[in-house]
Scaffold this active site. Structure first.
Site, PDB file in Angstrom:
ATOM      1  N   ALA A  11     -39.585  41.816 -23.125  1.00 36.46           N
ATOM      2  CA  ALA A  11     -40.729  42.887 -22.500  1.00 36.46           C
ATOM      3  C   ALA A  11     -41.325  42.311 -21.007  1.00 36.46           C
ATOM      4  CB  ALA A  11     -41.543  43.160 -23.408  1.00 36.46           C
ATOM      5  N   ARG A  16     -39.899  37.680 -10.890  1.00 34.20           N
ATOM      6  CA  ARG A  16     -39.370  36.615  -9.856  1.00 34.20           C
ATOM      7  C   ARG A  16     -37.985  36.891  -9.706  1.00 34.20           C
ATOM      8  NH1 ARG A  16     -41.706  31.685 -13.277  1.00 34.20           N
ATOM      9  NH2 ARG A  16     -42.034  33.376 -14.609  1.00 34.20           N
ATOM     10  N   ASP A 105     -34.001  36.125 -22.345  1.00 32.90           N
ATOM     11  CA  ASP A 105     -33.425  35.402 -21.014  1.00 32.90           C
ATOM     12  C   ASP A 105     -32.720  34.417 -21.102  1.00 32.90           C
ATOM     13  OD1 ASP A 105     -35.565  34.020 -21.358  1.00 32.90           O
ATOM     14  OD2 ASP A 105     -36.865  34.619 -19.714  1.00 32.90           O
ATOM     15  N   ASN A 360      13.283  46.168  -9.694  1.00 32.07           N
ATOM     16  CA  ASN A 360      12.803  45.529  -8.576  1.00 32.07           C
ATOM     17  C   ASN A 360      12.094  46.459  -7.535  1.00 32.07           C
ATOM     18  OD1 ASN A 360      13.375  42.733  -6.914  1.00 32.07           O
ATOM     19  ND2 ASN A 360      13.394  44.498  -5.326  1.00 32.07           N
ATOM     20  N   SER A 406      15.609  51.736   1.655  1.00 34.17           N
ATOM     21  CA  SER A 406      14.343  51.067   2.138  1.00 34.17           C
ATOM     22  C   SER A 406      13.726  52.050   3.485  1.00 34.17           C
ATOM     23  CB  SER A 406      14.890  49.817   3.161  1.00 34.17           C
ATOM     24  OG  SER A 406      15.491  49.032   2.246  1.00 34.17           O
ATOM     25  N   ARG A 423      14.581  59.012   4.732  1.00 35.63           N
ATOM     26  CA  ARG A 423      14.187  58.639   6.118  1.00 35.63           C
ATOM     27  C   ARG A 423      15.031  59.354   7.111  1.00 35.63           C
ATOM     28  NH1 ARG A 423      17.097  52.951   4.582  1.00 35.63           N
ATOM     29  NH2 ARG A 423      19.145  53.474   5.497  1.00 35.63           N
TER      30      ARG A 423
END
Ligand code: UD1
Length: 449
Positions: A11, A16, A105, A360, A406, A423
């Site tokens: 409680a 601090r 604590d 891979n 690739s 691509r």
């Protein structure tokens, strides 16, 4: 075994810490401070009661998440540790065995320390105080003994100069036979320097009743109380030191122990080698014979036997890696399953993916898993080959044994054993390079005029 109830005092305001987060919710080893205490008490086989302050809904929620059957008591006004214990009367009133009072604590307190207290109570002590010897005892209650028995605990502010010379301090953990607690707790007054109801005054009252009060001494590092950020860092450092020792003793090589950071629940198998500067967040399980090279950050992940990770890998979000997986430098894996023997050696992001065995993943492969709104899956089969610099636009599925060229942007599923090009086709213009150079030189000359 005697039944045990732990009353955990939480409680305090924790001003601090200078934090919006309640003090006992700050993490040590990735787990809130109060949860460490609950965990240790639970492991000692104890029932649990926690005393929380007003407006401590977050603490209550965290405590019940960790221990759903906990008894929560509220202390509306912070009038001292004895007053806090009184709020848990419903829990201790009917407690058949021993009662342990703990502070929320002190995260590093161990089950062994509890066992030491319980052993003494079982052996006939009426109360047992856990003492320790801090390097600087200023501020702590001093444990005053006579012939090996505790006769009083004097708070620093109320102590005489002679009493302040005593090195043995009260950690705050006190064990009671239930009936002894019930006999003294309501008789504690508040005529002291702070005007608070001190639990420590239970000692003198019990002595007056002819009771026997023992003490056990514990390691000062174990009893560090987190009440500011400096103590929080101290607790973290000690936690890490204990955990590093534990894993090394269990067969893990740490090349530079002080630079490897664990969480409370990190599980590591045998013959694992960890290079410097590796951080484990919560939820990590690592099987045997794994090598983790420098500068990896791993949380919420399972890593299979014989895998090799890093340097500079990041694994998170429920990632599951099978055996003998290799993730190389600058590879991030999030919420993905990766099958045995699969390799992603360089510069990849694999998110929301399911990848089979022995596949891979070429350098620079990116799973495009997020369209700004949804997260979608990338599924890759066994023995596939993802060419370097691929963008795999999810949702997408790449079959077993498939190849992607690739530099491809893969937006459509690739069947098993197919080769996918995503691509632009390359065009060669024979003998064109000298003409291009001439053009460029002419342009430069024109500029120079
Ligand atoms: C307490 C002990 C002291 C011991 C020291 C160890 C008493 C009177 N003193 O002093 O002998 O050496 O701990 O750190 O017990 N709490 C509440 N409600 C309250 C007051 C405190 O729940 O009204 C809780 C706090 O959240 C904290 C614990 O009790 O977890 C200790 O309180 P704190 O005020 O820090 O005690 P100290 O003055 O340090």
């Amino acid at each position: 075994m005697t039944e045990l109830l732990s009353i955990i005092l939480a409680a305090g305001e924790g001003t601090r810490m200078k934090s919006a987060l309640p003090k006992v919710l700050h993490p040590v080893g990735g787990l809130p401070v109060v949860s460490h205490v609950l965990r240790a008490a639970k492991a000692a086989g104890s029932r649990l009661a926690v005393v929380v302050g007003p407006n401590h809904e977050a603490v209550e929620a965290a405590v019940t998440r960790w221990a759903p059957d906990v008894h929560i008591a509220r202390q509306e006004q912070r009038l001292g540790t004895a007053h806090a214990v009184l709020q848990a009367k419903a829990a201790y009133e009917a407690a058949p065995g021993h009662v342990l009072v703990l502070f929320a604590d002190t995260p590093l307190v161990t089950q062994q320390t509890f066992a030491g207290v319980v052993d003494r109570l079982d052996a006939g002590a009426d109360m047992v105080v856990v003492g320790f010897r801090p390097t600087d005892p200023t501020g702590y209650g001093r444990v005053i003994t006579d012939n090996g028995r505790v006769i009083a605990i004097r708070e620093h502010r109320d102590a005489t100069e002679a009493e302040r010379q005593i090195g043995l301090c009260n950690s705050g953990i006190i064990g009671f036979r239930g009936e002894v607690l019930r006999a003294v707790i309501e008789r504690i007054g508040n005529s002291n320097a702070k005007g608070e109801y001190y639990l420590t005054d239970a000692v003198e009252l019990a002595v007056r009743d002819g009771k026997r009060i023992d003490y056990v001494e514990a390691d000062a590092r174990e009893l560090v109380g987190v009440d500011n950020r400096v103590k929080l860092a101290e607790a973290e450092a000690t936690f890490q030191e204990f955990k590093r020792r534990e894993v090394m003793e269990a067969g893990v090589t740490l090349r530079d122990p002080s630079s490897v950071w664990f969480s409370w629940d990190t599980e590591i198998g045998r013959d694992v080698t960890i290079f410097p500067n590796v951080v484990f967040g919560p939820g990590v399980k690592i099987a045997d014979n794994v090598e983790i090279r420098a500068f990896c950050d791993i949380e919420d992940a399972v890593i299979g036997e014989g895998s090799s990770i890093g340097p500079f890998a990041r694994i998170r979000g429920g990632a599951e890696l099978g055996a003998e997986v290799h993730l190389g430098n600058f590879v991030e894996v999030k919420k993905s399953k990766i099958g045995a023997g699969t390799k992603a050696g360089h510069l990849s992001y694999l998110g929301d993916a399911e990848i089979g065995a022995k596949t891979n993943i070429g350098a620079g492969t990116i799973t495009c898993n997020y369209d700004g709104v949804n997260k979608d899956k990338t599924i890759i089969g066994d023995n596939a080959f993802i060419g370097s610099n691929a963008s795999l636009v999810a949702p997408v599925r790449i079959g077993n044994g498939a190849y992607t060229a690739s530099g491809s942007v893969i937006t459509e599923d690739v069947p098993d054993d197919a080769l996918a090009f995503g691509r632009a086709q390359q065009v060669n213009k024979p003998g064109y390079a000298p003409k291009l150079r001439e053009k460029a030189l002419a342009k430069k000359a024109a500029k120079g005029k």
